[in-house]
Design a protein around this motif. Structure first.
Motif, PDB file in Angstrom:
ATOM      1  N   ASN A 296      46.775  43.584  30.454  1.00 14.44           N
ATOM      2  CA  ASN A 296      46.714  42.164  30.107  1.00 14.44           C
ATOM      3  C   ASN A 296      46.187  41.968  28.694  1.00 14.44           C
ATOM      4  OD1 ASN A 296      46.171  39.254  30.400  1.00 14.44           O
ATOM      5  ND2 ASN A 296      46.415  39.660  32.602  1.00 14.44           N
TER       6      ASN A 296
ATOM      7  N   VAL B 132      48.074  51.368  36.261  1.00 13.59           N
ATOM      8  CA  VAL B 132      47.612  51.142  37.631  1.00 13.59           C
ATOM      9  C   VAL B 132      47.834  52.380  38.493  1.00 13.59           C
ATOM     10  CG1 VAL B 132      48.055  49.828  39.749  1.00 13.59           C
ATOM     11  CG2 VAL B 132      47.839  48.637  37.562  1.00 13.59           C
TER      12      VAL B 132
ATOM     13  N   SER C 153      45.425  46.874  35.369  1.00 11.63           N
ATOM     14  CA  SER C 153      46.037  45.550  35.200  1.00 11.63           C
ATOM     15  C   SER C 153      45.321  44.758  34.116  1.00 11.63           C
ATOM     16  CB  SER C 153      45.981  44.791  36.527  1.00 11.63           C
ATOM     17  OG  SER C 153      46.161  43.401  36.332  1.00 11.63           O
TER      18      SER C 153
ATOM     19  N   CYS D  49      51.475  48.083  32.556  1.00 12.16           N
ATOM     20  CA  CYS D  49      50.700  47.766  33.760  1.00 12.16           C
ATOM     21  C   CYS D  49      50.933  48.775  34.891  1.00 12.16           C
ATOM     22  CB  CYS D  49      51.001  46.345  34.220  1.00 12.16           C
ATOM     23  SG  CYS D  49      50.059  45.816  35.666  1.00 12.16           S
TER      24      CYS D  49
ATOM     25  N   LEU E 108      42.445  40.078  42.043  1.00 11.10           N
ATOM     26  CA  LEU E 108      43.286  39.587  40.953  1.00 11.10           C
ATOM     27  C   LEU E 108      43.471  38.080  41.049  1.00 11.10           C
ATOM     28  CD1 LEU E 108      45.218  40.102  38.546  1.00 11.10           C
ATOM     29  CD2 LEU E 108      47.031  40.481  40.250  1.00 11.10           C
TER      30      LEU E 108
ATOM     31  N   VAL F 210      50.023  44.980  41.481  1.00  5.53           N
ATOM     32  CA  VAL F 210      48.712  45.094  42.128  1.00  5.53           C
ATOM     33  C   VAL F 210      48.832  44.953  43.643  1.00  5.53           C
ATOM     34  CG1 VAL F 210      46.438  43.993  42.326  1.00  5.53           C
ATOM     35  CG2 VAL F 210      47.476  44.332  40.075  1.00  5.53           C
TER      36      VAL F 210
ATOM     37  N   TRP G   8      37.573  43.070  37.290  1.00  5.74           N
ATOM     38  CA  TRP G   8      38.808  42.728  36.572  1.00  5.74           C
ATOM     39  C   TRP G   8      38.530  41.700  35.473  1.00  5.74           C
ATOM     40  CZ3 TRP G   8      41.632  38.344  35.572  1.00  5.74           C
ATOM     41  CH2 TRP G   8      42.948  38.530  35.128  1.00  5.74           C
TER      42      TRP G   8
ATOM     43  N   ASP H  38      52.674  41.262  37.441  1.00  8.11           N
ATOM     44  CA  ASP H  38      51.329  41.812  37.622  1.00  8.11           C
ATOM     45  C   ASP H  38      50.927  41.756  39.092  1.00  8.11           C
ATOM     46  OD1 ASP H  38      48.987  42.962  36.729  1.00  8.11           O
ATOM     47  OD2 ASP H  38      48.039  41.061  36.224  1.00  8.11           O
TER      48      ASP H  38
ATOM     49  N   SER I  65      53.287  44.849  28.219  1.00  4.61           N
ATOM     50  CA  SER I  65      52.398  44.848  29.370  1.00  4.61           C
ATOM     51  C   SER I  65      53.147  45.137  30.663  1.00  4.61           C
ATOM     52  CB  SER I  65      51.680  43.506  29.476  1.00  4.61           C
ATOM     53  OG  SER I  65      50.643  43.577  30.422  1.00  4.61           O
TER      54      SER I  65
ATOM     55  N   LEU J 122      43.160  48.479  39.739  1.00  3.32           N
ATOM     56  CA  LEU J 122      43.104  47.093  39.267  1.00  3.32           C
ATOM     57  C   LEU J 122      42.630  47.010  37.824  1.00  3.32           C
ATOM     58  CD1 LEU J 122      43.470  44.118  40.017  1.00  3.32           C
ATOM     59  CD2 LEU J 122      41.104  44.106  40.846  1.00  3.32           C
TER      60      LEU J 122
END
Length: 445
Positions: A195, A181, A191, A177, A49, A38, A132, A34, A173, A188
């Motif tokens: 999650n 993204v 993400s 992800c 994050l 990001v 986030w 992750d 994920s 973000l």
């Protein structure tokens, strides 16, 4: 390692420990992925994050009783031949996870902004972190359901299915992800959505596992209350750990930029090796709880001796390995000459502590399996209060730097070692029976 008469086969211990290690490692590995995804968005999203992730991680850190406490209670019932009652502990832990998770979700939405500002100030980072966090918090009840599921399955000595469930969730994920993204353009926010999706998959698999067991699924407040009693001690123990490591980070940050960088490198390696050793503790917890539930006090004490020897051997092996890598490995994490110059001040404490950690973590597992959480709470608070915290803050006052910080960690571990070894040798923890606390069970086999 030679097998002594009556000892549990090494293969059986590893059969529980290795999948448990996979579950423990899955979340940190996902966080690395992750972070890498990001990180390509720029410094601001990465900082957001980092801040949001610290807040969310406290949910699992402070509520570990939903896994460790549930394992202790379920393992005793499983050892007594009462699988249905052991699974019923998982049902009640899951209800408790949902209730606590909803409270965390509501409070998190209310306090997300002030907490983010407390950690990151009033700038852009706090604003990005709040965005986030508000989405990621919807995964809080799901995280806790997964923890409860891990708890009862470990208790019935099934660590293979939890590994599959967690890998399926995190695997989804890992794929989702980067798609959310980048191509989907969510940045973000993608993400956070990925999650929650991972946590939803894993939690649904654990709930399905309960349903197929064909046990009553209604909430039983008496059982949930008993679980909370054990949880109180484990939460206090977790808070002691947090006080220690937050203090260490604060003192390192006030020492120098190079010192805090070096501390971060060595601390992350310490955390990784703690996961490796903690997998042995999980195996010990399940096996000791089952032995005591079956009324086999002698077997439980034999297991305590056996896993402490294994922990010592593993710890010595890790210490030797990282001593050999002292001139190479730090350069994989840092290139700054000032940081590299600071690392040896912590490195050799880290190396020499591995055998101590191996024994301490193994015996922690033994005592957790026995449901001796009150003792572990007191021992950890005492170790922090007379060991770690005074020495860490003295290192700031007297300018001892990283050497003082890691000397504090060493004293913390040595006090814990004396405490757990003395407790295990006393035999006072080895209370036989399906339920340690003597509380009436609302559901019986």
């Amino acid at each position: 390692m030679r097998r002594t008469e009556g000892a549990v086969p090494v293969r059986r211990i590893l059969g529980l420990a290795v999948p448990a290690l996979g579950v423990l490692a899955a979340e940190p590995l996902y966080v690395l992925v992750d972070t890498a995804v990001v990180g390509h968005l720029g410094a601001l999203p990465l900082a957001g994050l980092a801040v949001g992730g610290v807040v969310l991680s406290q949910v699992s850190t402070q509520l570990t009783f939903l896994s460790y406490g549930t394992t202790a209670r379920a393992a005793r019932l499983h050892g007594a031949g009462r699988r249905a009652a052991a699974v019923a502990e998982g049902v009640q832990a899951t209800w408790l996870a949902l209730l606590v998770g909803l409270v965390v979700l509501v409070l998190g939405q209310v306090f997300a902004a002030p907490v983010a500002r407390l950690l990151a100030g009033d700038g852009e980072v706090a604003g990005v972190a709040v965005g986030w966090l508000r989405i990621a918090l919807f995964g809080a009840p799901l995280i806790l359901v997964t923890m409860a599921g891990n708890g009862w399955m470990r208790g019935v000595q099934d660590t293979a299915r939890p590994l599959r469930y967690v890998l399926l969730g995190n695997g989804l994920s890992v794929v989702l992800c980067p798609v959310l993204v980048y191509p989907a353009g969510l940045g973000l926010t993608g993400s956070a959505v990925a999650n929650v999706a991972a946590q939803a998959v894993a939690a649904s698999l654990f709930v399905r596992a309960l349903v197929v067991e064909r046990v009553p699924l209604r909430p039983v407040p008496a059982l949930m209350w008993a679980q909370l009693g054990l949880g109180r001690d484990l939460v206090l123990r977790s808070l002691a750990f947090q006080a220690c490591f937050v203090s260490a980070a604060a003192v390192a940050a006030r020492t120098s930029t190079a010192a805090v960088g070096a501390h971060q490198v060595v601390l992350q390696l310490w955390t990784f090796l703690a996961l490796v050793l903690d997998s042995l503790a999980i195996a010990a917890q399940a096996l000791v709880g089952a032995a005591l539930g079956a009324g086999d006090q002698r077997g439980a004490r034999g297991l305590a001796s056996q896993v402490s020897r294994y922990g010592l051997v593993f710890g010595i092996g890790l210490g030797v390995l990282f001593a050999a890598l002292s001139g190479v490995l730090p350069r994989a994490f840092a290139t700054d000459p000032a940081v590299l110059a600071q690392i040896p001040h912590a490195w050799w404490y880290f190396v020499l502590l591995q055998p101590v950690a191996g024994v301490v973590f193994a015996l922690d597992g033994v005592l957790l399996g026995a449901g001796d959480a009150a003792f572990l709470r007191t021992a950890t608070l005492l170790s922090a209060g007379v060991g770690f915290l005074p020495l860490v803050w003295a290192s700031l006052a007297f300018g001892w730097g990283l050497a003082g910080i890691w000397a504090g960690l060493s004293l913390f571990m040595l006090v814990r070692l004396v405490a757990v070894v003395s407790r295990v040798r006393s035999g006072g923890w080895a209370v036989v029976g399906a339920v340690r606390d003597g509380s009436a069970e609302a559901q019986s086999a």
